[in-house]
Design a protein around this motif. Structure first.
Motif, short mmCIF file in Angstrom:
data_model
loop_
_atom_site.label_atom_id
_atom_site.label_comp_id
_atom_site.label_asym_id
_atom_site.label_seq_id
_atom_site.Cartn_x
_atom_site.Cartn_y
_atom_site.Cartn_z
N ILE A 63 -3.18 -0.83 -5.85
CA ILE A 63 -1.95 -0.89 -5.06
C ILE A 63 -1.42 0.52 -4.84
N MET A 64 -0.73 0.71 -3.73
CA MET A 64 -0.17 2.02 -3.38
C MET A 64 1.21 1.80 -2.76
N ASN A 65 2.19 2.59 -3.17
CA ASN A 65 3.49 2.57 -2.54
C ASN A 65 3.38 3.36 -1.25
N ALA A 66 3.83 2.79 -0.15
CA ALA A 66 3.72 3.46 1.15
C ALA A 66 4.49 4.78 1.20
N LYS A 67 5.46 4.95 0.31
CA LYS A 67 6.23 6.20 0.26
C LYS A 67 5.47 7.31 -0.46
N ASP A 68 4.40 6.94 -1.19
CA ASP A 68 3.61 7.93 -1.93
C ASP A 68 2.13 7.62 -1.74
N THR A 69 1.60 8.01 -0.60
CA THR A 69 0.21 7.68 -0.27
C THR A 69 -0.79 8.60 -0.95
N HIS A 70 -0.33 9.45 -1.85
CA HIS A 70 -1.23 10.32 -2.61
C HIS A 70 -1.52 9.76 -4.00
N THR A 71 -0.91 8.61 -4.32
CA THR A 71 -1.07 8.03 -5.65
C THR A 71 -1.45 6.56 -5.54
N ILE A 72 -2.46 6.17 -6.31
CA ILE A 72 -2.82 4.75 -6.38
C ILE A 72 -2.64 4.26 -7.81
N TYR A 73 -2.51 2.96 -7.93
CA TYR A 73 -2.33 2.32 -9.21
C TYR A 73 -3.32 1.16 -9.31
N THR A 74 -3.92 0.98 -10.46
CA THR A 74 -4.81 -0.16 -10.65
C THR A 74 -4.05 -1.29 -11.32
N LEU A 75 -4.37 -2.48 -10.90
CA LEU A 75 -3.78 -3.68 -11.47
C LEU A 75 -4.67 -4.19 -12.60
N SER A 76 -4.09 -4.86 -13.55
CA SER A 76 -4.89 -5.46 -14.61
C SER A 76 -5.74 -6.59 -14.01
N GLU A 77 -6.75 -7.00 -14.73
CA GLU A 77 -7.58 -8.13 -14.27
C GLU A 77 -6.72 -9.37 -14.09
N HIS A 78 -5.81 -9.60 -15.03
CA HIS A 78 -4.93 -10.77 -14.96
C HIS A 78 -4.05 -10.71 -13.71
N SER A 79 -3.43 -9.57 -13.45
CA SER A 79 -2.56 -9.43 -12.28
C SER A 79 -3.37 -9.55 -10.99
N THR A 80 -4.57 -8.98 -10.99
CA THR A 80 -5.44 -9.08 -9.80
C THR A 80 -5.75 -10.54 -9.51
N LYS A 81 -6.11 -11.30 -10.54
CA LYS A 81 -6.42 -12.71 -10.34
C LYS A 81 -5.20 -13.47 -9.84
N LYS A 82 -4.04 -13.21 -10.42
CA LYS A 82 -2.81 -13.88 -9.99
C LYS A 82 -2.52 -13.60 -8.52
N LEU A 83 -2.62 -12.33 -8.12
CA LEU A 83 -2.34 -11.97 -6.73
C LEU A 83 -3.37 -12.60 -5.79
N LYS A 84 -4.64 -12.60 -6.18
CA LYS A 84 -5.66 -13.25 -5.35
C LYS A 84 -5.32 -14.72 -5.16
N ASP A 85 -4.94 -15.39 -6.24
CA ASP A 85 -4.59 -16.81 -6.17
C ASP A 85 -3.41 -17.04 -5.23
N ILE A 86 -2.37 -16.21 -5.37
CA ILE A 86 -1.18 -16.34 -4.52
C ILE A 86 -1.54 -16.15 -3.05
N LEU A 87 -2.29 -15.10 -2.77
CA LEU A 87 -2.62 -14.78 -1.39
C LEU A 87 -3.58 -15.80 -0.77
N LEU A 88 -4.51 -16.31 -1.56
CA LEU A 88 -5.41 -17.34 -1.04
C LEU A 88 -4.67 -18.65 -0.75
N GLU A 89 -3.70 -18.99 -1.59
CA GLU A 89 -2.90 -20.19 -1.38
C GLU A 89 -2.06 -20.10 -0.11
N ASN A 90 -1.65 -18.89 0.24
CA ASN A 90 -0.73 -18.70 1.36
C ASN A 90 -1.41 -18.13 2.60
N ASN A 91 -2.69 -18.08 2.61
CA ASN A 91 -3.42 -17.50 3.74
C ASN A 91 -3.78 -18.57 4.74
#
Length: 91
Positions: A63-91
């Motif tokens: 993930i990256m904040n649009a205000k700071d495009t020089h920095t990225i952040y990695t999500l935990s495996e758990h958070s990644t799975k949760k976000l995938k589930d949320i986005l797939l449910e709402n896609n």
């Protein structure tokens, strides 16, 4: 932003809370950022984030904040799975 970037409107308070928690728990990565167009754009209040949920091993999102495009952040495996589930449910 590329035409491949998906925008999904989410209004469920629990879903938004889960997304905020994932962002807060992300780990800052060192080095220079050189990434492809994001898969998702997330607007939370005045903040905009770019989100990538695919990686060669498929377990860690970025993930990256649009205000700071020089920095990225990695999500935990758990958070990644949760976000995938949320986005797939709402896609």
């Amino acid at each position: 932003m590329d035409k491949e970037t998906k925008q999904i409107v989410l209004s469920d308070k629990d879903v938004i809370k889960t997304i905020k928690k994932a962002i807060k728990g992300a780990n800052k990565q060192p080095g220079i950022v050189d990434v492809a167009d994001p898969q998702y754009k997330i607007n939370i209040g005045d903040e905009i984030y770019f989100l990538w949920l695919t990686r060669s091993d498929g377990t860690v999102g970025t993930i990256m904040n649009a205000k700071d495009t020089h920095t990225i952040y990695t999500l935990s495996e758990h958070s990644t799975k949760k976000l995938k589930d949320i986005l797939l449910e709402n896609n």
